[in-house]
Design a protein around this motif. Structure first.
Motif, PDB file in Angstrom:
ATOM      1  N   SER A  37      -8.922  35.534  66.039  1.00  0.00           N
ATOM      2  CA  SER A  37      -9.931  36.231  65.245  1.00  0.00           C
ATOM      3  C   SER A  37      -9.315  37.195  64.237  1.00  0.00           C
ATOM      4  CB  SER A  37     -10.902  36.973  66.156  1.00  0.00           C
ATOM      5  OG  SER A  37     -10.231  37.997  66.846  1.00  0.00           O
ATOM      6  N   LEU A  38      -8.078  37.594  64.419  1.00  0.00           N
ATOM      7  CA  LEU A  38      -7.427  38.475  63.452  1.00  0.00           C
ATOM      8  C   LEU A  38      -6.838  37.721  62.258  1.00  0.00           C
ATOM      9  CD1 LEU A  38      -5.646  40.994  65.841  1.00  0.00           C
ATOM     10  CD2 LEU A  38      -7.662  41.397  64.410  1.00  0.00           C
ATOM     11  N   VAL A  39      -6.732  36.412  62.360  1.00  0.00           N
ATOM     12  CA  VAL A  39      -6.147  35.621  61.272  1.00  0.00           C
ATOM     13  C   VAL A  39      -6.976  35.706  59.985  1.00  0.00           C
ATOM     14  CG1 VAL A  39      -5.579  33.266  60.540  1.00  0.00           C
ATOM     15  CG2 VAL A  39      -4.849  34.098  62.776  1.00  0.00           C
ATOM     16  N   PRO A  40      -8.313  35.524  59.999  1.00  0.00           N
ATOM     17  CA  PRO A  40      -9.059  35.592  58.734  1.00  0.00           C
ATOM     18  C   PRO A  40      -8.944  36.939  58.027  1.00  0.00           C
ATOM     19  CG  PRO A  40     -10.425  34.627  60.446  1.00  0.00           C
ATOM     20  CD  PRO A  40      -9.183  35.126  61.106  1.00  0.00           C
ATOM     21  N   ILE A  41      -9.004  38.044  58.761  1.00  0.00           N
ATOM     22  CA  ILE A  41      -8.890  39.354  58.115  1.00  0.00           C
ATOM     23  C   ILE A  41      -7.475  39.568  57.580  1.00  0.00           C
ATOM     24  CG2 ILE A  41      -8.342  40.783  60.111  1.00  0.00           C
ATOM     25  CD1 ILE A  41     -10.887  41.671  57.451  1.00  0.00           C
ATOM     26  N   GLY A  42      -6.486  39.012  58.278  1.00  0.00           N
ATOM     27  CA  GLY A  42      -5.121  39.097  57.774  1.00  0.00           C
ATOM     28  C   GLY A  42      -4.950  38.323  56.468  1.00  0.00           C
ATOM     29  N   LEU A  43      -5.609  37.158  56.365  1.00  0.00           N
ATOM     30  CA  LEU A  43      -5.551  36.389  55.124  1.00  0.00           C
ATOM     31  C   LEU A  43      -6.224  37.129  53.976  1.00  0.00           C
ATOM     32  CD1 LEU A  43      -6.308  32.806  56.482  1.00  0.00           C
ATOM     33  CD2 LEU A  43      -4.111  33.723  55.719  1.00  0.00           C
ATOM     34  N   VAL A  44      -7.303  37.851  54.262  1.00  0.00           N
ATOM     35  CA  VAL A  44      -7.969  38.642  53.219  1.00  0.00           C
ATOM     36  C   VAL A  44      -7.063  39.768  52.755  1.00  0.00           C
ATOM     37  CG1 VAL A  44      -9.862  40.261  52.802  1.00  0.00           C
ATOM     38  CG2 VAL A  44     -10.314  38.093  53.912  1.00  0.00           C
ATOM     39  N   LEU A  45      -6.436  40.456  53.692  1.00  0.00           N
ATOM     40  CA  LEU A  45      -5.609  41.603  53.340  1.00  0.00           C
ATOM     41  C   LEU A  45      -4.347  41.204  52.577  1.00  0.00           C
ATOM     42  CD1 LEU A  45      -5.964  43.717  56.604  1.00  0.00           C
ATOM     43  CD2 LEU A  45      -7.028  44.130  54.376  1.00  0.00           C
ATOM     44  N   THR A  46      -3.827  40.008  52.804  1.00  0.00           N
ATOM     45  CA  THR A  46      -2.631  39.572  52.076  1.00  0.00           C
ATOM     46  C   THR A  46      -2.963  38.986  50.712  1.00  0.00           C
ATOM     47  OG1 THR A  46      -2.711  37.418  53.146  1.00  0.00           O
ATOM     48  CG2 THR A  46      -1.325  39.108  54.165  1.00  0.00           C
ATOM     49  N   GLY A  47      -4.219  38.715  50.430  1.00  0.00           N
ATOM     50  CA  GLY A  47      -4.603  38.177  49.124  1.00  0.00           C
ATOM     51  C   GLY A  47      -4.617  36.663  49.063  1.00  0.00           C
ATOM     52  N   ILE A  48      -4.357  36.008  50.162  1.00  0.00           N
ATOM     53  CA  ILE A  48      -4.334  34.540  50.169  1.00  0.00           C
ATOM     54  C   ILE A  48      -5.721  33.975  49.917  1.00  0.00           C
ATOM     55  CG2 ILE A  48      -3.910  32.532  51.651  1.00  0.00           C
ATOM     56  CD1 ILE A  48      -1.591  34.068  52.856  1.00  0.00           C
ATOM     57  N   VAL A  49      -6.753  34.657  50.409  1.00  0.00           N
ATOM     58  CA  VAL A  49      -8.125  34.171  50.215  1.00  0.00           C
ATOM     59  C   VAL A  49      -8.474  34.167  48.730  1.00  0.00           C
ATOM     60  CG1 VAL A  49     -10.546  34.670  50.706  1.00  0.00           C
ATOM     61  CG2 VAL A  49      -8.861  34.829  52.518  1.00  0.00           C
ATOM     62  N   ASP A  50      -8.090  35.213  48.005  1.00  0.00           N
ATOM     63  CA  ASP A  50      -8.347  35.240  46.555  1.00  0.00           C
ATOM     64  C   ASP A  50      -7.605  34.117  45.847  1.00  0.00           C
ATOM     65  OD1 ASP A  50     -10.020  37.450  46.634  1.00  0.00           O
ATOM     66  OD2 ASP A  50      -8.338  38.870  46.444  1.00  0.00           O
ATOM     67  N   TRP A  51      -6.372  33.883  46.255  1.00  0.00           N
ATOM     68  CA  TRP A  51      -5.565  32.824  45.633  1.00  0.00           C
ATOM     69  C   TRP A  51      -6.197  31.458  45.861  1.00  0.00           C
ATOM     70  CZ3 TRP A  51      -2.340  29.067  48.084  1.00  0.00           C
ATOM     71  CH2 TRP A  51      -1.533  28.361  47.205  1.00  0.00           C
ATOM     72  N   VAL A  52      -6.629  31.184  47.106  1.00  0.00           N
ATOM     73  CA  VAL A  52      -7.248  29.894  47.423  1.00  0.00           C
ATOM     74  C   VAL A  52      -8.571  29.748  46.695  1.00  0.00           C
ATOM     75  CG1 VAL A  52      -8.269  28.539  49.294  1.00  0.00           C
ATOM     76  CG2 VAL A  52      -6.067  29.643  49.622  1.00  0.00           C
ATOM     77  N   ALA A  53      -9.363  30.824  46.624  1.00  0.00           N
ATOM     78  CA  ALA A  53     -10.635  30.764  45.903  1.00  0.00           C
ATOM     79  C   ALA A  53     -10.400  30.519  44.419  1.00  0.00           C
ATOM     80  CB  ALA A  53     -11.416  32.053  46.112  1.00  0.00           C
ATOM     81  N   GLY A  54      -9.340  31.103  43.874  1.00  0.00           N
ATOM     82  CA  GLY A  54      -9.019  30.870  42.467  1.00  0.00           C
ATOM     83  C   GLY A  54      -8.603  29.437  42.207  1.00  0.00           C
ATOM     84  N   ILE A  55      -7.902  28.835  43.150  1.00  0.00           N
ATOM     85  CA  ILE A  55      -7.486  27.448  42.997  1.00  0.00           C
ATOM     86  C   ILE A  55      -8.673  26.500  43.142  1.00  0.00           C
ATOM     87  CG2 ILE A  55      -6.214  25.601  44.167  1.00  0.00           C
ATOM     88  CD1 ILE A  55      -4.007  27.558  44.690  1.00  0.00           C
ATOM     89  N   ALA A  56      -9.539  26.793  44.085  1.00  0.00           N
ATOM     90  CA  ALA A  56     -10.630  25.871  44.404  1.00  0.00           C
ATOM     91  C   ALA A  56     -11.648  25.756  43.283  1.00  0.00           C
ATOM     92  CB  ALA A  56     -11.321  26.322  45.682  1.00  0.00           C
ATOM     93  N   PHE A  57     -11.799  26.764  42.477  1.00  0.00           N
ATOM     94  CA  PHE A  57     -12.858  26.750  41.467  1.00  0.00           C
ATOM     95  C   PHE A  57     -12.345  26.620  40.038  1.00  0.00           C
ATOM     96  CE2 PHE A  57     -14.697  29.160  45.075  1.00  0.00           C
ATOM     97  CZ  PHE A  57     -15.616  28.204  45.444  1.00  0.00           C
ATOM     98  N   LYS A  58     -11.096  26.202  39.856  1.00  0.00           N
ATOM     99  CA  LYS A  58     -10.569  25.978  38.520  1.00  0.00           C
ATOM    100  C   LYS A  58     -10.523  24.473  38.245  1.00  0.00           C
ATOM    101  CE  LYS A  58      -7.539  29.929  37.824  1.00  0.00           C
ATOM    102  NZ  LYS A  58      -6.150  30.339  37.643  1.00  0.00           N
TER     103      LYS A  58
END
Length: 152
Positions: A37-58
């Motif tokens: 359960s700590l993995v998703p919040i860790g991905l948000v804090l490292t910025g990986i979620v923003d990077w993946v969201a940027g890739i998915a919608f370009k």
């Protein structure tokens, strides 16, 4: 923004499930659930979620994936054709030259598109199979010996 909220909610729910599991005296399972359960919040804090969201919608990223898929398809197609045994360019030229001159082309260089084997193996006469009806006693002699050995 939405992805961060979803990841935070998933982490909070997971930590709640881990707390309930620990209350039931299953500490090893609770620790494992807390780790997941700590993995998703860790991905948000490292910025990986923003990077993946940027890739998915370009659209340019998806165009790049399409180009990579076409390159992979071309590569695999050429490998499949190469493995069918068509032969090299030099072998095809030698076969065409021999056919033009009226000479018989070497069998090893003649391509065989239908069977995937070189022409020598595809056209080679098959070895004669031993006629089994000629001597039925020889075929079962070893079986009879085994049965006699076991008293059957």
């Amino acid at each position: 923004m939405l992805a961060e909220t979803i990841c935070s909610a998933v982490s909070a729910a997971g930590l709640g499930i881990a707390a309930v599991t620990a209350y039931r005296k299953r500490f090893l399972a609770a620790a494992r659930i807390a780790a997941y359960s700590l993995v998703p919040i860790g991905l948000v804090l490292t910025g990986i979620v923003d990077w993946v969201a940027g890739i998915a919608f370009k659209p340019s990223v998806w165009l790049g994936f399409g180009v990579l898929a076409v390159a992979w398809l071309l590569f695999m197609t050429t490998r499949a054709v190469e493995r069918r045994g068509v032969g090299t360019r030099q072998e095809r030229k030698a076969a065409a030259r021999a056919a033009r001159d009226g000479a018989v082309a070497p069998a090893a260089s003649a391509p065989s598109l239908g069977s995937g084997l070189p022409a020598t193996r595809a056209q080679a006469p098959r070895a004669k199979v031993k006629d089994q009806s000629a001597s039925p006693g020889e075929d079962f002699s070893d079986i009879e010996a085994i049965l006699k050995k076991h008293g059957i």
